[in-house]
Scaffold this active site. Structure first.
Site, PDB file in Angstrom:
ATOM      1  N   SER A   1       6.637  -9.815   3.844  1.00  0.00           N
ATOM      2  CA  SER A   1       6.026  -8.439   3.812  1.00  0.00           C
ATOM      3  C   SER A   1       7.454  -7.434   3.991  1.00  0.00           C
ATOM      4  CB  SER A   1       5.214  -7.966   4.605  1.00  0.00           C
ATOM      5  OG  SER A   1       3.717  -8.851   4.310  1.00  0.00           O
TER       6      SER A   1
ATOM      7  N   GLY B   1       1.551 -10.961  -5.504  1.00  0.00           N
ATOM      8  CA  GLY B   1       0.757 -10.033  -5.530  1.00  0.00           C
ATOM      9  C   GLY B   1       1.155  -8.550  -5.032  1.00  0.00           C
TER      10      GLY B   1
ATOM     11  N   ASP C   1      -3.279 -14.440   5.663  1.00  0.00           N
ATOM     12  CA  ASP C   1      -2.563 -15.668   5.117  1.00  0.00           C
ATOM     13  C   ASP C   1      -2.477 -16.967   6.050  1.00  0.00           C
ATOM     14  OD1 ASP C   1      -1.879 -13.559   3.042  1.00  0.00           O
ATOM     15  OD2 ASP C   1      -0.065 -13.139   3.858  1.00  0.00           O
TER      16      ASP C   1
ATOM     17  N   LYS D   1      -6.466 -14.822  -3.432  1.00  0.00           N
ATOM     18  CA  LYS D   1      -5.296 -14.870  -2.927  1.00  0.00           C
ATOM     19  C   LYS D   1      -4.684 -15.775  -4.166  1.00  0.00           C
ATOM     20  CE  LYS D   1      -5.227 -12.382   0.659  1.00  0.00           C
ATOM     21  NZ  LYS D   1      -4.475 -11.250   0.715  1.00  0.00           N
TER      22      LYS D   1
ATOM     23  N   ARG E   1       0.885 -21.886   0.374  1.00  0.00           N
ATOM     24  CA  ARG E   1       0.447 -21.906   1.832  1.00  0.00           C
ATOM     25  C   ARG E   1      -0.540 -23.234   1.813  1.00  0.00           C
ATOM     26  NH1 ARG E   1       2.745 -17.665   4.041  1.00  0.00           N
ATOM     27  NH2 ARG E   1       2.641 -15.784   2.762  1.00  0.00           N
TER      28      ARG E   1
HETATM   29  C1  S3P Z   1       0.528  -8.121   2.261  1.00  0.00           C
HETATM   30  C2  S3P Z   1      -0.690  -8.007   2.528  1.00  0.00           C
HETATM   31  C3  S3P Z   1      -1.690  -8.931   2.407  1.00  0.00           C
HETATM   32  C4  S3P Z   1      -1.167 -10.406   2.326  1.00  0.00           C
HETATM   33  C5  S3P Z   1      -0.153 -10.470   1.684  1.00  0.00           C
HETATM   34  C6  S3P Z   1       1.102  -9.629   1.832  1.00  0.00           C
HETATM   35  C7  S3P Z   1       1.691  -7.285   2.346  1.00  0.00           C
HETATM   36  O1  S3P Z   1      -2.523  -8.814   1.020  1.00  0.00           O
HETATM   37  O2  S3P Z   1      -2.122 -11.487   2.037  1.00  0.00           O
HETATM   38  O3  S3P Z   1       0.408 -11.847   1.629  1.00  0.00           O
HETATM   39  O4  S3P Z   1       2.975  -7.473   2.266  1.00  0.00           O
HETATM   40  O5  S3P Z   1       1.169  -6.031   2.324  1.00  0.00           O
HETATM   41  P1  S3P Z   1      -3.716  -7.743   1.347  1.00  0.00           P
HETATM   42  O6  S3P Z   1      -3.239  -6.326   1.638  1.00  0.00           O
HETATM   43  O7  S3P Z   1      -4.230  -7.701  -0.290  1.00  0.00           O
HETATM   44  O8  S3P Z   1      -4.721  -8.375   2.044  1.00  0.00           O
END
Ligand code: S3P
Length: 436
Positions: free
Chosen positions: A26, A98, A319, A346, A391
């Site tokens: 992140s 994503g 996660d 996910k 994962r």
């Molecule tokens: C993330 C937020 C999470 C997480 C993803 C990374 C981010 O997703 O699952 O792996 O970096 O902002 P969500 O915000 O959709 O829950």
């Protein structure tokens, strides 16, 4: 077509020594994004060189941003400024990520040029309406494929205006997408979270000298400012550390030190949940690095017990559930998870895929619409399909430590999206793992 990779894990062994897992995904995405939009030179160390982050970097390069690296986690970005990006010649490929797609949608909504975001098979099935709809309310023009799925076609040249947005889902990606669009919007953009989610965007914006207000669950900023380049030291990813926290907890005789792990309060659900299950975790040398709290984590094997997972921990460990389900399978008694419907959207449907895998290994695991019930037991050997989810693959690799026979995990190539070098590091720590 790249060759698929399977893991073969032999039971036995324990995890020992000291290791440092790769950089936080992140924080790495955000450092590339804000560094590219800043004025001046941003120096990043500890960057995750996983495919997801490289997709983000590739997108900015395709829009004219110059960057050197990454080499051994070092990246130097010459920021283009908020208004210095150029129209990309072709669609921007976000691969499996994503985070990249949703955050980039916010940034691209504010540009003067048209763009298109595409992704791989898994990403192409994931919901994007959660960002396209509120960005549309801000004045963005975004076309999605049927059902709000990628690709996203984003029309440039539309003036954005700030909105007040109560988020229906607790999602850091939605929050971040809107805040990034808010940099380009007239007036104030604010989001209210139904539950706390990771706050790396807010922290990093402040690090780039951009004012962000946080008042309880409401986070806001005003458009029209500038980002000032800075240096970023990315801590090791607690989500990647999780596989080792679980592996060392379940494998008798383990004693492992994980170095320099990010322990941001919005990310430590896994530590809280494992502790409730009876894990033996010690946080050492707690310090702050570039606005993010960091610690070394010592984990020793322990007899885990099943628990009802508190729902307020779910967004803080979102996660980490595939690995936590392995912990639950090795615990005494039952573990019950509720309030985690998000796991179904996910990289795979993590409730369905984990329940299926655990059952194949002889564990009583029952899906519920928004969670799972797992009865601890003896893991058998067997063959698992990760469904291309990084994962899931790493979680079942750790299960191999304590199974009654060998475990084969199919389709592990995507481990490279978040954890390049996993096989070598896991072997170094004591897992008998072969990748072919
Ligand atoms: C993330 C937020 C999470 C997480 C993803 C990374 C981010 O997703 O699952 O792996 O970096 O902002 P969500 O915000 O959709 O829950």
């Amino acid at each position: 077509m790249t060759k698929s990779i399977d893991y073969l894990i032999q039971p036995g062994g324990k995890l020992t020594g000291r290791i440092r897992v790769p950089g936080d995904k992140s924080i790495s995405h955000r450092s590339v994004m804000l560094g590219s939009l800043a004025e001046g030179e941003t120096r990043v160390t500890g960057l995750l060189e996983g495919e997801d982050v490289l997709s983000t970097l590739g997108a900015f390069r395709a829009m004219g941003v110059r960057a050197e690296g990454p080499v051994q986690g070092k990246l130097v970005i010459q920021g283009a400024g908020l208004h210095g990006l150029k129209a990309p010649a072709k669609p921007l490929d976000m691969g499996n990520s994503g985070t990249a797609m949703r955050l980039m949608a916010g940034i691209l909504a504010g540009q003067s040029f048209d763009s298109e975001l595409i992704g791989d098979e898994s990403l192409s099935k994931r919901p994007m309406k959660r960002v396209s709809e509120p960005l549309g309310r801000m004045g963005a023009v975004i076309e999605t494929a049927e059902g709000g799925r990628p690709p996203l076609r984003i029309r440039g040249g539309h003036k954005l205006r700030g909105i007040e947005y109560p988020m229906p889902v607790a999602s850091a990606q939605v929050k971040s997408s809107l805040l990034l669009a808010g940099l380009y919007a007239e007036g104030e953009t604010s989001v209210t979270e139904p539950a706390p989610t990771r706050d790396h965007t807010e922290r990093m914006l402040r690090g780039f000298d951009y004012g962000v207000k946080t008042g309880g669950a409401r986070i806001s900023l005003r458009g029209g400012g500038r980002l000032k380049a800075c240096s970023i030291d990315v801590p090791a990813d607690i989500s990647s550390a999780t596989f080792f926290l679980v592996g060392a907890s379940i494998a008798a005789g383990s004693d492992l030190l994980l170095e320099h792990v990010g322990i941001n309060p919005t990310r430590i659900g896994v530590l809280n949940i494992l502790r409730l299950m009876g894990a033996n975790l010690e946080l050492l040398n707690t310090r702050e690095v570039g606005g993010e709290p960091v610690a070394d984590i010592r984990v020793r094997a322990a007899q885990l017990r099943g628990i009802r997972i508190p729902e307020d921990q779910v967004p803080l460990a979102i996660d980490e559930f595939p690995a936590l389900f392995i912990a639950a399978a090795c615990a005494s008694g039952e573990t019950v998870l509720t309030g985690a419907h998000e796991l179904r959207v996910k990289e795979s449907d993590r409730i369905a895929v984990m329940a299926q895998g655990l059952k194949w290994l002889g564990i009583d695991a029952r899906e519920t619409p928004d969670g799972i019930i797992i009865k601890g037991g003896r893991l058998q050997g067997g063959e698992i399909d990760s469904h291309g989810d990084h994962r899931i693959a790493m979680s079942f690799a750790m299960a191999g430590l304590v199974a009654a026979g060998s475990i084969k995990v199919r389709d592990c190539k995507n481990v490279d999206t978040s954890f390049p070098g996993f096989v070598e590091l896991a072997r170094h720590a004591g897992l008998t793992l072969e990748a072919k």
